[in-house]
Design an enzyme around this catalytic site. Structure first.
Site, PDB file in Angstrom:
ATOM      1  N   SER A 239       0.833  -1.198   0.000  1.00 21.42           N
ATOM      2  CA  SER A 239       0.000   0.000   0.000  1.00 21.42           C
ATOM      3  C   SER A 239       0.876   1.259   0.000  1.00 21.42           C
ATOM      4  CB  SER A 239      -0.969  -0.050   1.189  1.00 21.42           C
ATOM      5  OG  SER A 239      -1.944   0.944   1.076  1.00 21.42           O
TER       6      SER A 239
ATOM      7  N   ASP B  49      -0.118  -4.223  -3.752  1.00 16.99           N
ATOM      8  CA  ASP B  49      -1.278  -3.325  -3.775  1.00 16.99           C
ATOM      9  C   ASP B  49      -0.871  -1.877  -3.495  1.00 16.99           C
ATOM     10  OD1 ASP B  49      -3.856  -3.691  -4.603  1.00 16.99           O
ATOM     11  OD2 ASP B  49      -4.702  -3.972  -2.614  1.00 16.99           O
TER      12      ASP B  49
ATOM     13  N   HIS C  62      -7.801  -5.413  -0.054  1.00 18.56           N
ATOM     14  CA  HIS C  62      -6.558  -4.690   0.235  1.00 18.56           C
ATOM     15  C   HIS C  62      -5.786  -5.309   1.405  1.00 18.56           C
ATOM     16  CE1 HIS C  62      -3.798  -1.440  -0.183  1.00 18.56           C
ATOM     17  NE2 HIS C  62      -4.085  -0.871   0.973  1.00 18.56           N
TER      18      HIS C  62
END
Length: 380
Positions: free
Chosen positions: A226, A249, A304
Site C-alpha cells: 500500500s 497493492d 486490500h
C-alpha cells in the site's frame, strides 16, 4: 474468542527455520526501528514473539480504524493479545558464507512492523534477511523511540491529514521520509555486514555482529504494501543499491509525476482485486511502459488487507472490523504473492536458486491470477 484461536499465521515453507529480533538504533525520532527476520538454527522449545508486541498498538489501531478506544482496545487485546508468530525469538543466526540477499520492507498506512509477519517470515524461510521497518512519519498506527534517559519512551501517534491541508502534499512529505528510512536501514545493515558495531537500544539477547559477512549487500530489494508499496518504488529513485522493488497493492497517489521517469529499476506490482483504481493502474503502466521488466499482476478473490496478517484472523467479528477477508484462502494468496516475488527477485538479484520455477506467475498465469488489472471483475 480466546486469543490462541484468533490468529493463525502459517510457518514458512522454505528450507530455513526463521528467527526474529527487534532492532532500534539511536535515541531520537531520527533513529531507526525495525523487526529483523532471518534464517536461524533450529532449537527445541524456542520462544515465539507476540504478534502485537505492546498494548499501545491496540489503541493505535483503534485510532486508525476510527473505532472507540474504550471498547475496541480491550476487545482486540482480549482476542489478539496472546497471539504469537511462528518464528524463533532471538533465535541463533544461521551463518551464510556467500551472504543472504536483503529485503527492506515498508508497512502500509496505519500499520506497524509486525503486521506483515506472514510474508516477511515466508521470504526469510527461503534464505533472505528481511528488515520490516516501523516508520516514524506518523503513518504507523503508533510507534516509539527511547530517549537516552533510562526507562523513558516517547510515543509517536498516527496522524490523520490535518484539516485544510491537501492530502497529496501531506502524503508526499511522508513518502519521502519513509523512503529515506528505507535507505538508512539499508546503510545500517551494510555497516553491520562489514562488521561495524551497531548498538541496539533495546538490548535484545541477539548480537547484530553475528550478521558480519552474512548479508550480500549487492543483492538488495525494497518491498512494501500500500503506502509501503509506493515507498518501495520511491526507494529505487533515492538509492541505486536497491536493484528492484515488489509493491503489494501499491497506493500510487503520493508519488509526484515528475519522479516517474526517474524510477531506474524494475517493479513487480502484485495487486488485489478490490482496491486499485484506473488512475492508480495508469500510473503503474507509466512505469511498465518505460521498463519491460516491470510487471503488473492481480490476485483474484482478494481485498486490500489480503497482503497483511489480518487476512489470517479467525475471529469473524475482527475480520469484519478490519475488512480483512477476501474469498480466496489467505494461505493461497500468500503462496502466490511469495512465489511471484521470489521469481522476480531471482531474476533481478541474480540469485542462485530455483525460484524461476514460478516465473509464469510474473505474466499473470496461474490459479486466481490475471495479468494487469481486472476492472471488469472489480466493484470499482
Amino acid at each position: 474468542m480466546g486469543g490462541a484461536q484468533s490468529l493463525a499465521l502459517p510457518p514458512g515453507k522454505g528450507p530455513h527455520q526463521v528467527g526474529c529480533t527487534d532492532v532500534m538504533v539511536g535515541h531520537t525520532q531520527q533513529g531507526l526501528f525495525f523487526r529483523l527476520f532471518y534464517p536461524c538454527v533450529p532449537r527445541a522449545g524456542a520462544e515465539q514473539p507476540l504478534w502485537i508486541p505492546r498494548r499501545e498498538y491496540f489503541s493505535g489501531l483503534a485510532d486508525v480504524t476510527q473505532r472507540g478506544r474504550r471498547w475496541f482496545s480491550p476487545l482486540a487485546s482480549l482476542a489478539l493479545g496472546s497471539c504469537r508468530v511462528p518464528v524463533s525469538w532471538n533465535g541463533p543466526f544461521k551463518p551464510c558464507s556467500r551472504g543472504y540477499p536483503l529485503i527492506i520492507f515498508s508497512h502500509g498506512l496505519g500499520a506497524f512492523r509486525t503486521l506483515y509477519s506472514s510474508v516477511c517470515l515466508e521470504l526469510a524461510s527461503w534464505g533472505f534477511v528481511v528488515a520490516s521497518l516501523e516508520h516514524r512519519d506518523h503513518s504507523a498506527s503508533t510507534t516509539y523511540f527511547c530517549p537516552a534517559e533510562p526507562g523513558r519512551e516517547e510515543w509517536i501517534p498516527f496522524q490523520q491529514v490535518p484539516q485544510g491541508q491537501k492530502e497529496f502534499y501531506f502524503r508526499k512529505k511522508q513518502i519521502h521520509h519513509r523512503a529515506e528510512e528505507c535507505v538508512r536501514a539499508l546503510r545500517l545493515l551494510q555497516d553491520v555486514s562489514r562488521g561495524e558495531s551497531v548498538p541496539n537500544v533495546l538490548h535484545q539477547d541477539f548480537d547484530l555482529s553475528v550478521l558480519k559477512d552474512s548479508i550480500d549487500v549487492t543483492k538488495v530489494a525494497a518491498v512494501g504494501h500500500s503506502f509501503g508499496g509506493v515507498t518501495a518504488v520511491l526507494a529505487l529513485v533515492k538509492e541505486p543499491s536497491f536493484r528492484c522493488a515488489v509493491a503489494l497493492d501499491a497506493w500510487m497517489f503520493p508519488l509526484e509525476h515528475a519522479l516517474y521517469p526517474e524510477v531506474p529499476r524494475p517493479v513487480l506490482f502484485i495487486n488485489t482485486e478490490k482496491f486499485q483504481t484506473p488512475d492508480s493502474i495508469a500510473r503503474m503502466k507509466r512505469l511498465s511502459s518505460r521498463n519491460s521488466q516491470t510487471k503488473i499482476i492481480t490476485i483474484l478473490g482478494t481485498l486490500h488487507q489480503s497482503h497483511t496478517d489480518l487476512a489470517f484472523l479467525t475471529s469473524k467479528l475482527l475480520s469484519l472490523i478490519f475488512k480483512a477477508r477476501g474469498t480466496l484462502d489467505p494461505c493461497k494468496c500468500l503462496d502466490i504473492t511469495s512465489r511471484a516475488a521470489l521469481a522476480f527477485l531471482q531474476r533481478h538479484l541474480d540469485l542462485e536458486e530455483d525460484f524461476s520455477q514460478w516465473e509464469k506467475l510474473l505474466e499473470g498465469i496461474g490459479d486466481s491470477l490475471v495479468p494487469g488489472a481486472p476492472f471488469s471483475r472489480s466493484h470499482l
